[in-house]
Design an enzyme around this catalytic site. Structure first.
Site, PDB file in Angstrom:
ATOM      1  N   GLU A   6     -22.827 -13.504   3.704  1.00 19.39           N
ATOM      2  CA  GLU A   6     -21.625 -13.293   4.527  1.00 19.39           C
ATOM      3  C   GLU A   6     -22.034 -12.930   5.941  1.00 19.39           C
ATOM      4  O   GLU A   6     -21.399 -13.332   6.905  1.00 19.39           O
ATOM      5  CB  GLU A   6     -20.762 -12.172   3.930  1.00 19.39           C
TER       6      GLU A   6
ATOM      7  N   ASP B  12     -25.117  -9.032   0.554  1.00 17.84           N
ATOM      8  CA  ASP B  12     -26.101  -8.995   1.641  1.00 17.84           C
ATOM      9  C   ASP B  12     -25.701  -7.953   2.691  1.00 17.84           C
ATOM     10  O   ASP B  12     -24.535  -7.599   2.834  1.00 17.84           O
ATOM     11  CB  ASP B  12     -26.278 -10.369   2.286  1.00 17.84           C
TER      12      ASP B  12
ATOM     13  N   GLU C  94     -14.077  -5.701   2.034  1.00 16.05           N
ATOM     14  CA  GLU C  94     -14.678  -5.409   3.350  1.00 16.05           C
ATOM     15  C   GLU C  94     -14.140  -4.078   3.878  1.00 16.05           C
ATOM     16  O   GLU C  94     -12.994  -3.715   3.613  1.00 16.05           O
ATOM     17  CB  GLU C  94     -14.323  -6.516   4.350  1.00 16.05           C
TER      18      GLU C  94
HETATM   19 ZN   LIG Z   1     -19.054  -7.127   5.277  1.00 17.77          ZN
END
Ligand SMILES: [Zn+2]
Length: 379
Positions: free
Chosen positions: A137, A72, A166
């Site tokens: 997330e 997402d 990330e």
């Molecule tokens: Zn992220």
């Protein structure tokens, strides 16, 4: 797209074309699962509410390595502020522009291609490789990684090492690797008083006056000095409301919201108890509700940190800074299950902004770093 592009850049472009604004996965995980099934992964969809999650596993023995991440993205914001269409990947001067290019579709693309490269050479590696991918997330994060970890724990499936893709890097790829995150605890306060005429304070009970000294005490406390891996714990008020909007009326109620970003010197229960002790030392009629976003976590020296640092150093020339800064991440859900969690991904300077982008060379180098990490841990 140019057909001569590196496979992880081509896959990144495919992912960016899918407008997966939280919690809509928009077919990203299906695309990843197709690639993983070819490699021999068993892919399980674990959907909760509107959230799509993917758990993929190859192998039955330990140790269990996991790549984790999210498909997402945050909404693009005003389209007129973008130089290009946010869901149409555009390459310009060595960068790809588009929502999610940095946070974190390049991480996902690099993981898949790293696995393709690694498994081509080492199809019979020891241990297991898994992927835990969610579409929630950036949102409330209640039906994503947290729920998948619950399912895994109920069936005694344990992750030993987790690399989260990330965007951890600050100005150049690999300058920073996250080995933990601060905890986040919010308090929602309401204070009751008695509304009254400003000229007759003896007949009223002003909640602003009741709360003011407590607020000042909370601000003055030095919660801790931080430690080797964490900055000092910080207390911030984010919202404060009282008053009925009339100059001659004192309010009967006050509401406030505050947040702690805290180090491993505290856990949420200790922190809550300390704050409540402070309130209880005053004469005040209050109610305090708490929301825990995540306890702090820290992955100490060990095989995972060592492997990631070595992989980064080989490709960048310099060793990364090991940091616990930034906001929360899904590492807060994975770490309590007993897994070591390290975050390595591209530069985060443009994440959540208009004209989000990633350097193409970084996507290629990140793919190599992920593949190298697998080799160091599993061979
Ligand atoms: Zn992220």
């Amino acid at each position: 797209m140019n057909s001569a592009l590196h496979p992880s850049i081509e896959l990144l472009a495919e992912l960016v074309r899918r407008p997966s604004v939280t919690p809509d996965d928009a077919g990203c995980q299906e695309l990843l699962a197709e690639r993983l099934e070819v490699l021999g992964f068993a892919c399980e969809q674990m959907n909760f509410g509107e959230v799509t999650n993917l758990w993929a596993r190859r192998g039955h023995s330990g140790p269990v390595f996991c790549f984790a991440g999210h498909t997402d993205v945050v909404p693009p914001g005003p389209l007129e502020d973008w130089l290009t269409a946010p869901f149409e990947p555009v390459i310009h001067e060595g960068n790809m522009f588009g929502r999610g290019t940095a946070d974190m579709k390049s991480g996902l693309a690099a993981m898949i291609v790293a696995l393709e490269e690694f498994l081509l050479e080492h199809p019979d590696h020891p241990g297991s490789i898994t992927l835990l991918i969610t579409s929630d997330e950036e949102g409330r994060a209640r039906d994503g990684t947290l729920k998948v970890i619950e399912v895994l724990q109920n069936r005694d499936e344990q992750i030993d090492w987790c690399v989260l893709g990330e965007p951890s890097s600050q100005s150049v790829l690999g300058d920073t690797v996250r080995i933990g995150r601060r905890g986040s605890l919010s308090g929602m306060l309401s204070v009751r008083g008695i509304q009254g005429h400003v000229a007759y304070p003896q007949l009223a009970d002003n909640p602003i006056r009741r709360f003011a000294p407590i607020l000042s005490e909370l601000h003055e406390i030095r919660w801790d000095e931080g430690n080797e891996f964490f900055p000092p714990t910080s207390f911030q008020v984010v919202d404060l409301k009282a008053g009925v909007g009339f100059p001659n009326v004192t309010p009967g109620e006050l509401s406030a919201r505050f947040n702690f970003r805290y180090s491993t010197e505290w856990d949420h229960e200790k922190l809550m108890a300390r704050v409540e002790d402070i309130f209880n030392a005053y004469e005040i009629d209050y109610e305090l509700d708490w929301h825990l976003s995540g306890e702090p976590f820290l992955t100490r020296e060990g095989q995972l940190t060592e492997a990631v640092v070595k992989a980064v150093t080989e490709y960048c020339g310099n060793g990364p800074e090991l940091s616990t800064g930034g906001g929360t991440s899904d590492g807060r859900f994975i770490s309590p299950s007993g897994a070591d969690v390290v975050e390595l991904g591209p530069v985060n300077a443009s994440i959540h902004k208009v004209n989000e982008h990633v350097r193409l060379d970084d996507v290629v180098a990140l793919t190599s770093m992920y593949r190298r990490t697998l080799e160091l841990l599993l061979l």
